[in-house]
Design an enzyme around this catalytic site. Sequence first.
Site, PDB file in Angstrom:
ATOM      1  N   ASN A 134       0.874  -1.168   0.000  1.00  0.00           N
ATOM      2  CA  ASN A 134       0.000   0.000   0.000  1.00  0.00           C
ATOM      3  C   ASN A 134       0.914   1.221   0.000  1.00  0.00           C
ATOM      4  OD1 ASN A 134      -1.716   2.087   0.532  1.00  0.00           O
ATOM      5  ND2 ASN A 134      -2.693   1.128   2.310  1.00  0.00           N
ATOM      6  N   LYS A 175       3.162   0.771   3.230  1.00  0.00           N
ATOM      7  CA  LYS A 175       2.874  -0.302   4.185  1.00  0.00           C
ATOM      8  C   LYS A 175       2.944  -1.618   3.435  1.00  0.00           C
ATOM      9  CE  LYS A 175      -0.464   2.394   6.779  1.00  0.00           C
ATOM     10  NZ  LYS A 175      -1.857   2.724   6.695  1.00  0.00           N
ATOM     11  N   ARG A 216      -2.432  -2.048  -3.476  1.00  0.00           N
ATOM     12  CA  ARG A 216      -3.636  -1.255  -3.238  1.00  0.00           C
ATOM     13  C   ARG A 216      -3.585  -0.058  -4.191  1.00  0.00           C
ATOM     14  NH1 ARG A 216      -4.834   3.446   0.867  1.00  0.00           N
ATOM     15  NH2 ARG A 216      -7.056   3.612   0.509  1.00  0.00           N
ATOM     16  N   HIS A 250     -12.716   3.170   0.123  1.00  0.00           N
ATOM     17  CA  HIS A 250     -12.727   2.082   1.126  1.00  0.00           C
ATOM     18  C   HIS A 250     -13.434   0.848   0.555  1.00  0.00           C
ATOM     19  CE1 HIS A 250     -12.769   5.343   4.498  1.00  0.00           C
ATOM     20  NE2 HIS A 250     -11.529   4.904   4.339  1.00  0.00           N
ATOM     21  N   ASN A 308     -10.178   7.006  10.772  1.00  0.00           N
ATOM     22  CA  ASN A 308      -9.840   8.408  10.633  1.00  0.00           C
ATOM     23  C   ASN A 308     -10.537   8.971   9.397  1.00  0.00           C
ATOM     24  OD1 ASN A 308      -8.562  10.633  11.539  1.00  0.00           O
ATOM     25  ND2 ASN A 308      -6.671  10.190  10.419  1.00  0.00           N
ATOM     26  N   ARG A 342     -11.538  15.648   8.091  1.00  0.00           N
ATOM     27  CA  ARG A 342     -12.272  16.047   6.877  1.00  0.00           C
ATOM     28  C   ARG A 342     -13.704  16.422   7.225  1.00  0.00           C
ATOM     29  NH1 ARG A 342     -10.997  10.719   3.614  1.00  0.00           N
ATOM     30  NH2 ARG A 342      -8.985  10.433   4.647  1.00  0.00           N
ATOM     31  N   ASP A 388      -8.503  12.216  17.109  1.00  0.00           N
ATOM     32  CA  ASP A 388      -8.530  10.840  17.613  1.00  0.00           C
ATOM     33  C   ASP A 388      -9.642  10.676  18.647  1.00  0.00           C
ATOM     34  OD1 ASP A 388      -7.877   8.467  19.272  1.00  0.00           O
ATOM     35  OD2 ASP A 388      -6.136   8.394  17.950  1.00  0.00           O
ATOM     36  N   GLY A 401     -15.045   2.016  14.593  1.00  0.00           N
ATOM     37  CA  GLY A 401     -16.117   1.026  14.508  1.00  0.00           C
ATOM     38  C   GLY A 401     -15.802  -0.225  15.313  1.00  0.00           C
ATOM     39  N   ASN A 418     -13.356  -0.405  17.825  1.00  0.00           N
ATOM     40  CA  ASN A 418     -12.875  -0.170  19.198  1.00  0.00           C
ATOM     41  C   ASN A 418     -13.654   0.860  19.986  1.00  0.00           C
ATOM     42  OD1 ASN A 418     -10.423  -1.820  18.855  1.00  0.00           O
ATOM     43  ND2 ASN A 418      -9.914  -0.245  17.351  1.00  0.00           N
ATOM     44  N   GLU A 429      -8.112  -5.227   4.990  1.00  0.00           N
ATOM     45  CA  GLU A 429      -7.946  -4.870   3.580  1.00  0.00           C
ATOM     46  C   GLU A 429      -6.790  -5.641   2.947  1.00  0.00           C
ATOM     47  OE1 GLU A 429      -8.499  -0.837   5.142  1.00  0.00           O
ATOM     48  OE2 GLU A 429      -9.160  -0.289   3.133  1.00  0.00           O
TER      49      GLU A 429
HETATM   50  P1  ADP Z   1      -7.278   5.092   9.152  1.00  0.00           P
HETATM   51  O1  ADP Z   1      -6.937   3.725   8.595  1.00  0.00           O
HETATM   52  O2  ADP Z   1      -8.367   5.812   8.393  1.00  0.00           O
HETATM   53  O3  ADP Z   1      -6.126   5.959   9.474  1.00  0.00           O
HETATM   54  P2  ADP Z   1      -8.156   3.577  11.486  1.00  0.00           P
HETATM   55  O4  ADP Z   1      -9.177   2.649  10.922  1.00  0.00           O
HETATM   56  O5  ADP Z   1      -6.837   3.031  11.891  1.00  0.00           O
HETATM   57  O6  ADP Z   1      -7.975   4.844  10.548  1.00  0.00           O
HETATM   58  O7  ADP Z   1      -8.844   4.294  12.735  1.00  0.00           O
HETATM   59  C1  ADP Z   1      -8.111   5.230  13.489  1.00  0.00           C
HETATM   60  C2  ADP Z   1      -9.034   5.835  14.507  1.00  0.00           C
HETATM   61  O8  ADP Z   1      -9.612   4.813  15.336  1.00  0.00           O
HETATM   62  C3  ADP Z   1      -8.277   6.717  15.480  1.00  0.00           C
HETATM   63  O9  ADP Z   1      -8.204   8.016  14.987  1.00  0.00           O
HETATM   64  C4  ADP Z   1      -9.146   6.651  16.704  1.00  0.00           C
HETATM   65  O10 ADP Z   1     -10.040   7.743  16.645  1.00  0.00           O
HETATM   66  C5  ADP Z   1      -9.945   5.378  16.579  1.00  0.00           C
HETATM   67  N1  ADP Z   1      -9.659   4.447  17.682  1.00  0.00           N
HETATM   68  C6  ADP Z   1      -8.663   3.562  17.791  1.00  0.00           C
HETATM   69  N2  ADP Z   1      -8.722   2.897  18.972  1.00  0.00           N
HETATM   70  C7  ADP Z   1      -9.794   3.385  19.630  1.00  0.00           C
HETATM   71  C8  ADP Z   1     -10.397   3.137  20.908  1.00  0.00           C
HETATM   72  N3  ADP Z   1      -9.900   2.223  21.744  1.00  0.00           N
HETATM   73  N4  ADP Z   1     -11.503   3.853  21.233  1.00  0.00           N
HETATM   74  C9  ADP Z   1     -12.016   4.763  20.413  1.00  0.00           C
HETATM   75  N5  ADP Z   1     -11.490   5.058  19.208  1.00  0.00           N
HETATM   76  C10 ADP Z   1     -10.401   4.387  18.810  1.00  0.00           C
END
Ligand code: ADP
Length: 396
Positions: free
Chosen positions: A7, A14, A90, A179, A210, A240, A282, A332, A334, A383
């Site tokens: 990716n 990555k 990717r 996505h 994010n 965004r 975050d 979603g 966590n 992914e």
């Molecule tokens: P991307 O791949 O778009 O960069 P991710 O799918 O890795 O994003 O998601 C990152 C986001 O997940 C972080 O910005 C954070 O807000 C959220 N996140 C990660 N762990 C937790 C947690 N334990 N509780 C709430 N939000 C979390």
Amino acid sequence: MNVLVINCGSSSLKYQLIDSESEKVLAKGLCERIGIDGRLTYQKAGLDKEITEAPMPTHKEAIKMVLDALTNDKTGAIKSLDEVGAVGHRMVHGGEKFTCSAVIDDEMIKAVESCNDLAPLHNPANLIGVNACKELMPNVPMVGVFDTAFHQTMPKKAYLYGLPYEYYEKYGVRRYGFHGTSHSFVSKETAKFLGLDLENSKIIVAHLGNGASISAVKNGKCVDTSMGLTPLAGLVMGTRCGDIDPAIMEYIAKKEDLDIAGVMNVLNKKSGVQGISGVSSDFRDLEDGMTAGNERCADAIEVFCYNVAKFIGAYAAAMNGVDAIAFTAGIGENGPIVREKVLEYLGYLGAELDPEANQKRGDNNVISTPDSKVKVCVVPTNEELAICRDTVALVK
Ligand code: ADP
């Protein structure tokens, strides 16, 4: 077969090496600061991370370092590059040209290049990775897996904007969605996990990271999704803005004395929950802020959850019903607080949260009660595995 999944971004890359039979990750990591100085993170399964600082003027040196690490005598995951059967890349934007993944050859590369205007930051970076791999592993077959491809089944009524039709014809201005690899993977996993017949199902996937997007998947095919021509549209995200009144752009430009690039920078990097809270993009920070009584952190979370719930409602209407809602990606997977707040809006659909199940972490997990009319679940996205599966299917 071992598949190297890559990716490639503009200054980072990555990678994962996956054994396609066992679907186990043999090694993974990333290269950062390509073109600046260079740092490789490498981790063989079961071992600690290794970090190496070394110059990476271009992606070619970065990929060479990845290949050296993978075949290294001490901690390499394989003995030689002969053990890499294929590379899966990717790719971000396939425009209307790619409705599924494709084997990479000269013609395919030209077709991707013709979509560069649609993703000027991402597509050229993806192709740099492709070319670097081609130079270093000329005989290994490669496959491109597009973020946009899964959404190509959307009907015209879902992808046309209310703009002069000639912009669609001349410039390809329409909804594409992103996505897609995740939405495809998670919708299939959801059907499998819940014992639904994918060909006869209505699933809403909420990919909340994010970057965040929602899709409506009817009978295994995407019928609508929240991102648009670009990944700026749809939900309020980390930084965004998502959907806004387009006239805001002119209004801000005048008030803040910004040109179009300046406004776009604000909408992409300074907006979303970061912009609302003024604290962080975050959700962990926002939840801490909310708990400590910071009102703007609470506002940011409320706006985000309200938006997610509105899209779910819209897509239930688009499909005339919904069997399952799947939460995935960082928030979603966590974020029980976000899931709970979203579910509070969905009582009219007959969705009922099981608060205890909602606190569990880890694998695929149903978070609705047994009586809930709509099954609600958490399904971790993967992914890289999806790219690996598509790659194997095309090179075998
Ligand atoms: P991307 O791949 O778009 O960069 P991710 O799918 O890795 O994003 O998601 C990152 C986001 O997940 C972080 O910005 C954070 O807000 C959220 N996140 C990660 N762990 C937790 C947690 N334990 N509780 C709430 N939000 C979390």
